[in-house]
Design an enzyme around this catalytic site. Structure first.
Site, PDB file in Angstrom:
ATOM      1  N   ARG A 131       0.786  -1.241   0.000  1.00 40.73           N
ATOM      2  CA  ARG A 131       0.000   0.000   0.000  1.00 40.73           C
ATOM      3  C   ARG A 131       0.815   1.287   0.000  1.00 40.73           C
ATOM      4  NH1 ARG A 131      -4.819   0.062   4.206  1.00 40.73           N
ATOM      5  NH2 ARG A 131      -3.146   0.307   5.710  1.00 40.73           N
ATOM      6  N   ASP A 132       2.087   1.237   0.284  1.00 42.37           N
ATOM      7  CA  ASP A 132       2.848   2.494   0.321  1.00 42.37           C
ATOM      8  C   ASP A 132       4.164   2.357  -0.419  1.00 42.37           C
ATOM      9  OD1 ASP A 132       3.333   5.138   0.943  1.00 42.37           O
ATOM     10  OD2 ASP A 132       4.294   4.669   2.842  1.00 42.37           O
ATOM     11  N   LEU A 133       4.102   1.773  -1.591  1.00 42.64           N
ATOM     12  CA  LEU A 133       5.316   1.640  -2.381  1.00 42.64           C
ATOM     13  C   LEU A 133       5.714   2.993  -2.937  1.00 42.64           C
ATOM     14  CD1 LEU A 133       4.715  -1.594  -4.478  1.00 42.64           C
ATOM     15  CD2 LEU A 133       6.431  -1.260  -2.710  1.00 42.64           C
ATOM     16  N   ASN A 137      11.027   4.265  -0.116  1.00 45.03           N
ATOM     17  CA  ASN A 137      10.895   3.076   0.727  1.00 45.03           C
ATOM     18  C   ASN A 137      11.681   1.889   0.195  1.00 45.03           C
ATOM     19  OD1 ASN A 137       9.251   4.171   2.606  1.00 45.03           O
ATOM     20  ND2 ASN A 137       7.342   3.390   1.765  1.00 45.03           N
TER      21      ASN A 137
END
Lengths: 657, 227
Positions: A131-133, A137
């Site tokens: 969900r937070d690529l 990161n």
């Protein structure tokens, strides 16, 4: 950058902090060494602790060479939560992208894609979606890709079909369906697609000056893939599909298609693998809605869908807006008449249908825009060529803005309010077009309102009225007073132009709400002055009857010692100036006319404006029929004439590069 | 063969190697030793100054300071730009040293050889002979390390690429010069050493935390750290 803990601190038993690494929305990350010499990263959770802990707890025992390993979750003596995890020292993807402003070499892109696919496939097979690529990161740790920050990860299980409580992810890489809170692993496919475009070109497919503009482009805009190598364009286009059902189903499939396209060097349109080849989808993912929710013509040359024409878009918005105003106004008047009647001559049982009917009509106009109606599943299309009927309202937008700030790690192109500035010529051209459109809209709305009101006998300002010798209102004249219509239209146009100026300047100069209100209020005084002078010149019979409208005559008819009404109860200069000042300053016009709004026309905004106008005239004496009609039409025209960045000025092409 | 000048004596009182922990930037080693050694992992007493997880020998290469810069002395197989280096060679800006396994049965160090350790030597500042050594192959230091600064005259911390240690968020520059009294630290704004204000010029030693202009770093004596 100041960090909470200094080097050599030992907030957590057994670990000595050596240096701070990074500060994000969730907290701070430190490099620490255990008493035995193990190097670790310690993440101190400060914000949204529950969200982060939930995500991390889910991934606590996930083990894969391409995932940053989480060792433990600990609590210090102060009760703060710490995540003990693997320290990754390599270069981040965003740093590598910054090294190649014109795009990374294909072999590096493939190396990243391979590593990411391995890690993400493992996560997805484990039932977890990241969900937070985003590049900040992802790490190139001594030759291995490492996926970090699984704090926002979410278990995808068939039992969790309901919408999430909040939107997550970083706005540049966020799939459109995340805004609706219903999503599965294809959000990671979308994010990976965005990152591939960025790796290949050095530029993001959707950029904007604000979070709202970027979100708007994710929801409606087509990615510009012209700078990507030709063979991979169709694959990337499918990875960036708005509709999750049309999107490439898995990261592994994306990698295969991408590698095949690179190897063969052909630009054949990407064809999804058959259901037998495709990895099984769970029912959660089958529940994806059609986010775009519009039927769009398919451009065979590009493989991309083309949006509706500008004319159709404006026409539809104009028609819907006009109907909404008429019906809504009619409902409001019905309600007020019923209320007034029930208090005087009409028995309540007779007045009740008026009240209920009026309320219902108002409700009908508000409901579709203000309350979320779950869309139908599987390929449901709106029959009209409209932009997406998103229910992505302001509250949700704020949540996403928050989430984007939370997850935004330092990178070359982080999420400041201003990323790129548009040239002044573009702004001027846009403003000019808006002024022209506002004239057309005003003429159409004023004319339409005149015709409709005369047919239904509704009291609007520019009809002649029939009074008794004592001044009592007997009825409405069927005759139009062109002087009054012209006066009404001229003041409306002037108001819209006056309001567009602070709206555009506010976007450009990044004004806050208070400044916008102040500037708008001053412009309101100027508009009131011009209206007063026009009134004097044209001798408009704009009077407030003794009995008022709907029994309301205004609590105050003086401003200090200055009267708001003249000898024949016509507004004085103070009356005009005060009304327009209050109307311009009270209403959040910048929300109605911002270029970054997600809906071109919001009926609720019209009602808010009318209500504000009603409140003003309840307190300060001003002809209510004029006040309400002006409020409704000015609000409508501001919205209809304000172009968003999704709609460039006519004649400048579909997209402004 | 190129003859190098005799190595200078250590110039920082007490410490020969300092580890520099910089918040938000990374961890660096500053060497003031006349000879700095690089090798594979081994027991503490026999370890090189910079130990890398690899199949290199304990002391695989030595880098000595000369008046003109730095000179590399191979003690194990090493090549530069594909040419085997068997004797001392001056290091120039941008040189990549390829260190290969001493016990390899076949020649290694080629472009596709993942086992070879590759180090890049740079001298980013045009007016300073201080060099910076970085790992460019997929190897890890035994202790996490972003780069080694081989201090010749000074070590500069700042936002520009010409600084030996690039700290993106800092507006000013921190200049560290080795001297007999210790490490002289000069800045453009007020500096705090161990939470005490020290003006814009201070002498710092190992185990000091320096804060200046939003930048915080800690210096540690590697020898004390190991003991």
């Amino acid at each position: 950058m100041k960090f909470t803990y200094a080097p050599e601190s030992r907030p957590l038993d057994g670990f000595t902090i050596k240096r701070a690494v990074h500060r994000g929305h969730f907290g701070e990350v430190y490099f620490a060494v255990s008493d035995a010499g193990k190097e670790v990263a310690l993440k101190l959770l400060r914000q949204d602790v529950d969200v982060e802990l939930r995500g991390v707890t889910q991934c606590l025992n996930l083990k894969h060479p391409h995932l940053v390993t989480i060792f433990d979750i600990r609590q210090d003596d102060d009760g703060d939560h710490w995540i003990v995890m693997e320290y990754v020292s390599g270069q981040r993807l965003d740093q590598m992208i910054a090294e190649y402003p014109r795009g990374m070499p294909m072999e590096k892109v493939l190396a990243w894609l391979n590593g990411l696919t391995e890690g993400l496939t493992y996560m997805h097979r484990s039932g977890v979606v990241h969900r937070d690529l985003k590049p900040a990161n992802l790490f190139w740790d001594h030759g291995h890709v490492k996926i970090g920050d699984v704090g926002l990860s979410k278990i995808i299980s068939p039992s969790k079909k309901s919408a999430q409580t909040q939107s997550v992810g970083t706005v540049y890489y966020m799939a459109p369906e995340v805004a609706h809170g219903k999503y599965g692993r294809t959000v990671d496919v979308y994010s990976l697609g965005v990152m591939l475009v960025e790796m290949l070109t050095g530029e993001l497919p959707f950029e904007g000056e604000t979070v709202a503009e970027i979100l708007f482009k994710h929801l409606t805009g087509e990615p510009d893939l012209s700078r990507c190598p030709t063979p991979v364009r169709s694959v990337l286009a499918r990875a960036l599909e708005k509709d999750p059902d049309k999107r490439i189903a898995s990261v592994d499939e994306l990698r295969s298609a991408f590698e095949r396209a690179v190897k063969t060097g052909t630009s054949e349109p990407y064809v999804a693998s058959t259901s037998a080849q495709a990895p099984p989808e769970n029912s959660f993912e089958k529940g994806f809605q059609n986010v775009a929710g519009r039927s769009r013509s398919h451009d065979k040359s590009t493989g991309l869908d083309a949006g509706p024409s500008e004319f159709a878009y404006v026409f539809k918005a104009l028609r819907d807006g006009f109907l909404a105003i008429v019906i809504g106004l009619f409902g409001a008047i019905l309600f007020l008449v019923g209320l007034r009647s029930s208090l005087s001559f009409m028995p309540l049982w007779l007045a009740t249908p008026f009240i209920v009917g009026g309320l219902y009509l108002v409700w009908r106009q508000i409901r579709p825009h203000y309350f979320y109606a779950p869309p139908k599943r599987h390929g449901h299309r709106s029959p009209t060529p409209l932009p997406p009927k998103t229910n992505f309202q302001v509250d949700e937008l704020e949540v996403v803005e928050e989430a984007s700030q939370r997850t935004a790690a330092p990178r070359a192109k982080s999420i400041p309010p201003i990323v790129v500035s548009r040239p002044l010529s573009y702004q001027v051209q846009r403003m000019a077009w808006e002024m022209i459109i506002s004239v057309i809209c005003t003429v159409l709305l004023t004319g339409g309102l005149t015709v409709v009101s005369s047919q239904f006998g509704v009291e609007v300002p520019f009809h002649g009225t029939i009074h008794t010798a004592h001044g009592e209102l007997v009825g409405l004249s069927r005759e139009w007073d062109f002087g009054m219509v012209g006066f009404f239209g001229a003041v409306t146009i002037l108001s819209v132009w006056g309001l567009l100026l602070p709206i555009r300047l506010g976007e450009w100069r990044d004004w806050d709400g208070g400044t916008c209100r102040l500037i708008s209020g001053i412009i309101g005084i100027a508009v009131g002055t011009v209206a007063y002078l026009l009134d004097l010149w044209l001798l408009i019979p704009l009077n407030l009857p003794e009995e008022g409208h709907f029994g309301m005559v205004g609590i105050f008819d003086h401003l200090g010692r200055q009267p708001l009404l003249g000898v024949v109860r016509e507004p004085t200069w103070f009356g005009y100036a005060l009304f327009f000042f209050m109307l311009f300053a009270l209403v959040r016009w910048w929300k109605q006319g911002t270029a970054f709004r997600l809906k071109r026309f919001r009926t609720w905004a019209v009602f808010t404006t009318v209500f504000a106008s009603f409140i003003i005239t309840v307190f300060w004496a001003f002809p209510m029929n004029w006040a309400l009609t002006w409020a409704a039409v000015i609000s409508s025209v501001v919205q209809l004439s304000s172009l968003s960045y999704g709609q460039p000025p006519p004649g400048t092409g579909k997209k402004k590069k | 063969m190129w003859k190098h000048a005799a190595p200078s004596s250590p110039r920082v009182k007490g410490a020969e190697i300092l580890r520099l922990w910089i918040d938000g930037v990374g961890v660096y080693v500053m060497s003031f030793k006349p000879t700095f050694t690089i090798g594979g992992p081994s027991e503490k007493n026999h370890a090189a100054d910079w130990s890398i997880w690899s199949t290199l020998s304990q002391i695989h290469v030595e880098i000595t300071r000369s008046d003109e810069g730095f000179v590399v002395h191979p003690a194990g197989p090493m090549n530069i730009s594909g040419s085997t280096v068997a004797s001392a060679l001056p290091l120039r800006h941008g040189t990549i040293l390829t260190l290969t396994d001493a016990n390899a049965s076949r020649p290694t160090g080629g472009a596709g050889d993942d086992s070879a350790v590759r180090l890049q030597f740079t001298q980013p500042h045009p007016l300073s002979l201080t060099g910076v050594l970085r790992l460019v192959s997929a190897h890890r230091s035994v202790q996490t390390l972003d780069a080694v600064v081989l201090v010749h005259d000074c070590c500069l911390l700042g936002p520009r690429k010409s600084h030996h240690i690039v700290c993106g968020d800092v507006s000013g520059e921190v200049r560290m010069t080795p001297g007999d009294a210790g490490l002289s630290c000069r800045t453009e704004s007020l500096m705090y050493v161990n939470d005490e204000p020290r003006g814009m010029n201070a002498i710092v030693h190992g185990a000091s935390t320096v804060e200046v202009d939003g930048l915080r770093f800690r210096l540690e004596d590697v020898k004390e750290e190991q003991s």
